[in-house]
Design a protein around this motif. Structure first.
Motif, PDB file in Angstrom:
ATOM      1  N   ASP A  31      13.810  38.489  48.486  1.00 28.55           N
ATOM      2  CA  ASP A  31      14.116  37.708  47.294  1.00 28.55           C
ATOM      3  C   ASP A  31      13.179  38.047  46.127  1.00 28.55           C
ATOM      4  OD1 ASP A  31      11.945  36.651  48.633  1.00 28.55           O
ATOM      5  OD2 ASP A  31      12.396  34.581  48.103  1.00 28.55           O
ATOM      6  N   ILE A  32      11.944  38.489  46.425  1.00 28.94           N
ATOM      7  CA  ILE A  32      11.009  38.773  45.338  1.00 28.94           C
ATOM      8  C   ILE A  32      10.361  40.154  45.412  1.00 28.94           C
ATOM      9  CG2 ILE A  32      10.430  36.361  44.879  1.00 28.94           C
ATOM     10  CD1 ILE A  32       7.890  36.799  46.550  1.00 28.94           C
ATOM     11  N   LYS A  33      10.359  40.788  46.562  1.00 25.67           N
ATOM     12  CA  LYS A  33       9.642  42.050  46.715  1.00 25.67           C
ATOM     13  C   LYS A  33      10.583  43.162  47.180  1.00 25.67           C
ATOM     14  CE  LYS A  33       5.186  40.416  46.878  1.00 25.67           C
ATOM     15  NZ  LYS A  33       3.925  40.934  46.620  1.00 25.67           N
ATOM     16  N   ALA A  34      10.262  44.379  46.773  1.00 27.87           N
ATOM     17  CA  ALA A  34      11.026  45.537  47.221  1.00 27.87           C
ATOM     18  C   ALA A  34      10.392  46.160  48.463  1.00 27.87           C
ATOM     19  CB  ALA A  34      11.118  46.573  46.115  1.00 27.87           C
ATOM     20  N   GLN A  35       9.094  45.912  48.677  1.00 27.69           N
ATOM     21  CA  GLN A  35       8.405  46.461  49.836  1.00 27.69           C
ATOM     22  C   GLN A  35       7.171  45.628  50.156  1.00 27.69           C
ATOM     23  OE1 GLN A  35       7.487  50.481  48.816  1.00 27.69           O
ATOM     24  NE2 GLN A  35       6.305  49.947  47.024  1.00 27.69           N
ATOM     25  N   ALA A  36       6.713  45.748  51.391  1.00 26.61           N
ATOM     26  CA  ALA A  36       5.497  45.068  51.835  1.00 26.61           C
ATOM     27  C   ALA A  36       4.682  46.056  52.658  1.00 26.61           C
ATOM     28  CB  ALA A  36       5.842  43.835  52.666  1.00 26.61           C
ATOM     29  N   PHE A  37       3.364  45.842  52.709  1.00 26.73           N
ATOM     30  CA  PHE A  37       2.465  46.761  53.402  1.00 26.73           C
ATOM     31  C   PHE A  37       1.607  46.008  54.395  1.00 26.73           C
ATOM     32  CE2 PHE A  37       3.401  48.709  49.362  1.00 26.73           C
ATOM     33  CZ  PHE A  37       3.672  50.021  49.716  1.00 26.73           C
ATOM     34  N   LEU A  38       1.391  46.624  55.549  1.00 23.47           N
ATOM     35  CA  LEU A  38       0.483  46.111  56.568  1.00 23.47           C
ATOM     36  C   LEU A  38      -0.634  47.141  56.709  1.00 23.47           C
ATOM     37  CD1 LEU A  38      -0.005  43.877  58.662  1.00 23.47           C
ATOM     38  CD2 LEU A  38       1.313  45.228  60.283  1.00 23.47           C
ATOM     39  N   ARG A  39      -1.886  46.728  56.444  1.00 23.31           N
ATOM     40  CA  ARG A  39      -3.030  47.642  56.434  1.00 23.31           C
ATOM     41  C   ARG A  39      -3.675  47.735  57.808  1.00 23.31           C
ATOM     42  NH1 ARG A  39      -6.897  45.089  52.699  1.00 23.31           N
ATOM     43  NH2 ARG A  39      -5.827  43.197  53.287  1.00 23.31           N
TER      44      ARG A  39
END
Length: 93
Positions: A31-39
């Protein structure tokens, strides 16, 4: 510390040691992000990127001249975590 439920999404604000379970549970809010990252905590710069379509890949991220540069290492279905860590360790820009 209790083992997380299979439905619990990992906290992307905190770095953690990458595991197959954490990568499997990783999702992106579409709904708000195109991608997410896990470090990853073991190898600085190694990330797992998930897009809002659900595609997951290992990426290497670093700063170059004050800009964030990301290079895709490979799909999480074809690369193991250790292979991705080895590749991220040898990846200077």
């Amino acid at each position: 510390m209790a083992r997380p439920k299979k439905t619990d999404v990992p906290d992307t604000a905190q770095a953690m040691e990458l595991s197959a379970g954490a990568i499997e549970r990783l999702t992106c809010r579409n709904d708000i992000k195109a991608q997410a990252f896990l470090r990853d905590t073991k190898v600085p710069g190694l990330r797992v990127r998930v897009t809002n379509t659900g595609h997951k890949s290992f990426v290497y991220e670093a700063k170059l001249n004050r800009q964030t540069i990301r290079r895709t290492i490979g799909d999480v279905r074809t690369w193991t975590i250790e292979q991705a860590r080895t590749e991220a360790r040898r990846r200077p820009f």
